[in-house]
Motif scaffolding. Structure first.
Motif, PDB file in Angstrom:
ATOM      1  N   GLY A  96      41.384  29.751   1.544  1.00 42.35           N
ATOM      2  CA  GLY A  96      40.165  29.457   0.599  1.00 42.35           C
ATOM      3  C   GLY A  96      39.877  30.483  -0.401  1.00 42.35           C
ATOM      4  O   GLY A  96      39.075  30.239  -1.171  1.00 42.35           O
ATOM      5  N   GLY A  97      40.703  31.540  -0.215  1.00 39.42           N
ATOM      6  CA  GLY A  97      40.319  32.670  -1.291  1.00 39.42           C
ATOM      7  C   GLY A  97      41.646  32.735  -2.196  1.00 39.42           C
ATOM      8  O   GLY A  97      42.086  31.546  -2.613  1.00 39.42           O
ATOM      9  N   ASP A 107      38.589  36.789   0.255  1.00 44.35           N
ATOM     10  CA  ASP A 107      38.409  35.491   0.834  1.00 44.35           C
ATOM     11  C   ASP A 107      37.382  34.413   0.181  1.00 44.35           C
ATOM     12  O   ASP A 107      36.983  34.814  -0.961  1.00 44.35           O
ATOM     13  N   LYS A 108      37.223  33.605   0.879  1.00 39.04           N
ATOM     14  CA  LYS A 108      36.546  32.526   0.452  1.00 39.04           C
ATOM     15  C   LYS A 108      35.170  32.573  -0.192  1.00 39.04           C
ATOM     16  O   LYS A 108      34.510  31.939  -0.945  1.00 39.04           O
TER      17      LYS A 108
END
Length: 156
Positions: A96-97, A107-108
């Motif tokens: 998601g990142g 990261d996300k």
């Protein structure tokens, strides 16, 4: 008690972020949760801060609003003993990142991480400058760090 604790400012995703980070590191726990009261600025009863541990290291996550966001000027560096650990953390934290160069990822939530195999530091610190340079050059061409690729480049 840890004297210096990293403080992470989130808009309103502190709980989600802490749960995600705890799923990435086996030795983790929530130590304390504080909630906003009637005085705010967050909604009364909502999470204000979460004191948590990842691999024995304490952090504080704040739901502080959208005023501030993360950037690469600060990152969390993770020492990894094996390629398997690198692979696992890379997959979990980059989900998601976005992947970056040289073992860096976001990261996300936008927090930057460095997923660093111990072997990288050994190879780029090799007393033979030619071997160290070859390992460094190989690392500069990688996203996720590949230990075997580094060793091959260094001439092992």
């Amino acid at each position: 008690m840890q004297k210096i604790t990293t403080f992470l400012w989130f808009d309103d995703q502190a709980e989600e972020a802490v749960e995600h980070y705890m799923s990435c590191f086996a030795d983790s726990r929530i130590v304390d949760v504080r909630r906003y009261g009637e005085a705010g600025p967050g909604p009364a009863g909502s999470v204000m801060t979460i004191l948590f541990e990842l691999a024995g290291q304490r952090f504080i996550a704040l739901n502080g609003g959208p005023q501030f966001t993360f950037n690469e000027a600060v990152s969390l560096s993770v020492d990894c003993a094996t390629q398997e650990e690198v692979d696992e953390l890379w997959a979990k934290l980059s989900d998601g990142g976005e992947e970056g160069p040289c073992g860096w990822l976001k990261d996300k939530f936008g927090l930057s991480w460095q997923i660093v195999p111990r072997r990288l530091m050994e190879l780029i610190g090799d007393p033979d400058p030619a071997r160290a340079d070859r390992a460094m050059k190989a690392m500069l061409g990688m996203k996720k760090i590949d230990i075997r690729g580094l060793e091959d480049a260094a001439g092992e």
